[in-house]
Structures are given as structure tokens and as C-alpha cells.
Scaffold this motif. Structure first.
Motif, short mmCIF file in Angstrom:
data_model
loop_
_atom_site.label_atom_id
_atom_site.label_comp_id
_atom_site.label_asym_id
_atom_site.label_seq_id
_atom_site.Cartn_x
_atom_site.Cartn_y
_atom_site.Cartn_z
N ILE A 1 0.88 -1.17 0.00
CA ILE A 1 0.00 0.00 0.00
C ILE A 1 0.91 1.21 0.00
O ILE A 1 1.56 1.52 1.00
CB ILE A 1 -0.95 0.04 1.22
N ALA A 2 1.00 1.86 -1.15
CA ALA A 2 1.95 2.96 -1.29
C ALA A 2 1.44 3.96 -2.32
O ALA A 2 2.21 4.47 -3.12
CB ALA A 2 3.32 2.42 -1.69
N ASP A 3 0.15 4.23 -2.28
CA ASP A 3 -0.47 5.09 -3.30
C ASP A 3 -0.03 4.60 -4.68
O ASP A 3 0.29 5.39 -5.57
CB ASP A 3 -0.10 6.57 -3.09
N MET A 4 0.00 3.31 -4.84
CA MET A 4 0.47 2.73 -6.10
C MET A 4 -0.68 2.69 -7.10
O MET A 4 -1.76 2.19 -6.80
CB MET A 4 1.05 1.34 -5.88
N THR A 5 -0.40 3.23 -8.27
CA THR A 5 -1.42 3.28 -9.33
C THR A 5 -1.32 2.02 -10.18
O THR A 5 -0.22 1.67 -10.61
CB THR A 5 -1.18 4.53 -10.20
N PRO A 6 -2.44 1.34 -10.40
CA PRO A 6 -2.38 0.16 -11.27
C PRO A 6 -2.00 0.55 -12.70
O PRO A 6 -2.55 1.52 -13.24
CB PRO A 6 -3.82 -0.38 -11.24
N THR A 7 -1.04 -0.14 -13.27
CA THR A 7 -0.67 0.09 -14.67
C THR A 7 -0.58 -1.27 -15.34
O THR A 7 -0.42 -2.30 -14.67
CB THR A 7 0.72 0.77 -14.79
N ALA A 8 -0.67 -1.27 -16.67
CA ALA A 8 -0.61 -2.53 -17.42
C ALA A 8 0.70 -3.26 -17.14
O ALA A 8 0.72 -4.48 -16.97
CB ALA A 8 -0.74 -2.24 -18.91
N GLU A 9 1.77 -2.49 -17.03
CA GLU A 9 3.08 -3.10 -16.80
C GLU A 9 3.14 -3.78 -15.43
O GLU A 9 3.62 -4.90 -15.31
CB GLU A 9 4.14 -2.02 -16.91
N ARG A 10 2.64 -3.09 -14.42
CA ARG A 10 2.64 -3.66 -13.07
C ARG A 10 1.70 -4.85 -12.97
O ARG A 10 1.98 -5.82 -12.25
CB ARG A 10 2.23 -2.60 -12.05
N GLU A 11 0.58 -4.79 -13.72
CA GLU A 11 -0.40 -5.89 -13.66
C GLU A 11 0.15 -7.18 -14.25
O GLU A 11 -0.44 -8.23 -14.07
CB GLU A 11 -1.69 -5.50 -14.41
N LYS A 12 1.25 -7.08 -14.97
CA LYS A 12 1.88 -8.30 -15.51
C LYS A 12 2.49 -9.13 -14.38
O LYS A 12 2.66 -10.34 -14.53
CB LYS A 12 2.98 -7.94 -16.51
N VAL A 13 2.85 -8.49 -13.29
CA VAL A 13 3.54 -9.21 -12.22
C VAL A 13 2.80 -9.24 -10.88
O VAL A 13 3.08 -10.10 -10.05
CB VAL A 13 4.98 -8.68 -11.99
N VAL A 14 1.88 -8.31 -10.67
CA VAL A 14 1.08 -8.33 -9.43
C VAL A 14 -0.38 -8.07 -9.77
O VAL A 14 -0.70 -7.69 -10.89
CB VAL A 14 1.57 -7.25 -8.41
N ASP A 15 -1.25 -8.29 -8.79
CA ASP A 15 -2.67 -7.96 -8.97
C ASP A 15 -3.00 -6.72 -8.15
O ASP A 15 -2.31 -6.43 -7.17
CB ASP A 15 -3.55 -9.12 -8.49
N THR B 1 8.22 5.38 -10.37
CA THR B 1 6.81 5.82 -10.35
C THR B 1 6.30 6.10 -11.77
O THR B 1 7.08 6.22 -12.72
CB THR B 1 6.65 7.12 -9.52
N ILE B 2 4.97 6.27 -11.86
CA ILE B 2 4.38 6.61 -13.15
C ILE B 2 4.73 8.05 -13.54
O ILE B 2 4.70 8.38 -14.71
CB ILE B 2 2.83 6.40 -13.13
N GLN B 3 5.08 8.86 -12.54
CA GLN B 3 5.52 10.23 -12.86
C GLN B 3 6.89 10.18 -13.53
O GLN B 3 7.16 10.95 -14.46
CB GLN B 3 5.58 11.08 -11.58
#
Ligand code: ARG
Length: 308
Positions: free
Chosen positions: A145-159, A197-199
């Protein structure tokens, strides 16, 4: 006559012995046949029974191990009696270290609710933002929990769980005295972003070759100090941390927004951790529906602004 008799006896004997032979071989055949039937039947029965048992067993085993896998994340946490949450506590009002050296913020409150729902205690593991996904993949933490924004790239490795807020976009934060009003004004300048980050991704995609992008591991206070020192001309942050920062630090302002409104933060869980995701989603849903989430945001922002 004697000869005849003798001949007929011989014939009889021969015939009899032949018959006995035949009988023998018939009996043998019969016996072999019966034994064969028995053996074959037993074997067939045995095989069928065995294989069907095998099938049932492996089916049960399959279902069992499937269920075990589904339950294992929540079960593991409950058995341990502790939820281990990964975060990067440099990002107020979501997560930061307060004056008493405790972790505090919106995400910490959400983490507390999830631990409460699971009936376990909470352990926060503070690390570099860029290392969080790997820590989750490795099982070093149960959730992130780290104000993490779901991205397609991240969704490849985590839910990801359902999001718990939406964002206005990325805010460009500068000193009050800076003359930056648009994305173009960033050209030729030194721009700070947080590593991983996405920024940072946005800056690399949109400012490459036009500005100098500098990546920092920690935003608050390190990157803010860098801005105040003049090491960088602007930082690109999430909208909430930008709002909180400029309120707390009057020397800073939001110069402009880049990018469009996006999903804000969500909780990252290991891939396939359906049971855990279900618990997390139900907690978030309850908090949003009851209005408690909004309260947590308001309280935690106020708390951070009030803290020294
Ligand atoms: N929302 C942004 C992202 O997902 C930044 C999050 C940074 N979080 C932090 N705890 N430092 O990339």
C-alpha cells in the motif's frame, strides 16, 4: 472272437485314453479358461476400481490443492498472526514517518483496517518505492500500500485491488518564485521524479532530450530539499501529495498539471492471491460506501499538516 475282443478292448482302451486325454485337455482348457476369467475379471475389476479411485483421488487432490492455494494467502497471514505491508513512507499524506517515529497516513490507516479485518497485527516494512513490486513478488511482504497506481506493466507481475481514490493528474511543484506555467516551460530545466513511479515514466516519455530528468528514491523530505536547494527546478508528483506539500510549505506551489486524471491508488497483492484480494476489496468497498474513506483522507491530511 478273442482277437476281436482283444481288438475291441484295445480300441476301447485307445478310445478311452483318447477320451481321458481329451477330457484332460478339455478340463485343462476349462480350468485355464475359468482361471483366466477370474484373473482377468479380478484384474479388470482391480484396474477399473483402481483407476477410478485414482481419478477420484487426483480430482479430490486437485480440488484440494486448488482450494488450499486459494486459501493459502489469508491462512498464512492468520497463522502468522501478522499482516506485513510494504510501503515507501516518503509520500505524505499517504505514508510518512511522524514526529514520534511512527508510520502514519491514509495508506497506513487502510492497512490497519485490513489487518483488523483479518484479525491480525500489522507490520509496516518501509522501503524504496522502486523495490516494492519485487518485494511483493518475492513474498517479503503480503501486500503493498503505497499510493500505487495500477498500470498494465505492473499488472503483468502483481494484482491490484479496486482503487480507493481518483487523481486529477500529475502536479508540477516548484518554488513560488519559479516561472514555470506549462509543460513546455519544463524544457531545459532539471526535473525531479521518484524512481519507479508513473511520474518518472511520464517524464521519461515526454521530457527525454528536452529536460534533465533526475530520479530520487525518496520524495519527502529528500526531493523537497533538493528543490529548495535549487538542485532541481520542479518535481512531478501525484496531486494529493502536491496539495499537501504546498499547504505545508508556503515556499512551494503547484505550477501546472500534466497528464490527464487517472486512477489514484490501489492495493497491490501477489498474482493469484484471490482470497486476499477479496478481503482487501471488501474492506475498501466498505470504507468508501460508508463515507469512512473520505474521513480517513480528511483526518490524515489534517494530521500531516498539523504535524511538525
Ligand atoms: N502513484 C504513483 C505511482 O504509482 C506514485 C506513488 C509513490 N508512492 C510512494 N509511497 N512514494 O507510481
Amino acid at each position: 472272437k478273442k482277437v476281436y475282443k482283444a481288438r475291441s478292448l484295445t480300441t476301447f482302451l485307445i478310445a478311452m485314453s483318447q477320451k481321458i486325454k481329451n477330457f484332460n485337455s478339455q478340463a485343462k482348457m476349462l480350468a485355464i479358461f475359468i482361471v483366466g476369467l477370474l484373473v482377468g475379471g479380478l484384474a479388470t475389476y482391480g484396474l477399473l476400481g483402481y483407476s477410478s479411485k485414482q481419478q477420484t483421488q487426483s480430482y479430490e487432490q486437485q480440488t484440494q490443492s486448488h482450494e488450499q492455494q486459494l486459501q493459502s494467502y489469508v491462512d498464512k497471514i492468520k497463522a502468522r498472526g501478522k499482516l506485513i505491508v510494504g510501503t515507501s513512507a516518503d509520500w505524505p499524506p499517504f505514508e510518512y514517518v511522524d514526529a514520534n517515529h511512527n508510520y502514519a497516513g491514509i495508506d497506513i490507516e487502510i492497512a490497519k483496517r485490513i489487518a483488523q479485518e483479518l484479525g491480525v497485527s500489522l507490520e509496516i516494512k518501509d522501503m524504496k518505492f522502486a523495490g516494492l513490486i519485487e518485494a511483493l513478488k518475492n513474498g517479503d511482504v503480503d501486500i503493498v500500500i503505497a499510493d500505487m497506481t495500477p498500470t498494465a506493466e505492473r499488472e503483468k507481475v502483481v494484482d491490484f485491488s479496486i482503487p480507493y481514490y481518483t487523481s486529477k493528474g500529475y502536479a508540477v511543484v516548484t518554488l513560488q518564485s519559479a516561472n514555470i506555467k506549462s509543460e513546455q516551460d519544463l524544457y531545459g530545466k532539471k526535473i525531479g521524479v521518484q524512481l519507479g513511479t508513473i511520474q518518472e515514466e511520464w517524464a521519461n516519455n515526454n521530457l527525454k532530450g528536452k529536460a534533465e530528468v533526475k530520479s530520487y528514491d525518496r520524495v519527502y523530505p529528500e526531493m523537497v530539499w533538493a528543490l529548495q536547494r535549487g538542485d532541481i527546478d520542479a518535481m512531478i508528483l501525484g496531486d494529493k501529495i502536491a496539495d499537501a506539500l504546498i499547504t505545508k510549505e508556503p515556499s512551494l506551489k503547484i505550477a501546472t498539471y500534466v497528464s490527464i486524471p487517472t486512477i489514484g491508488g490501489a492495493v497491490a497483492v501477489p498474482q493469484g492471491a484471490e482470497d486476499l484480494k477479496y478481503v482487501v476489496n471488501s474492506v475498501i468497498e466498505k470504507l468508501i460506501d460508508s463515507g469512512e474513506m473520505q474521513q480517513i483522507f480528511n483526518n490524515e491530511i489534517a494530521k500531516w499538516l498539523g504535524s511538525s
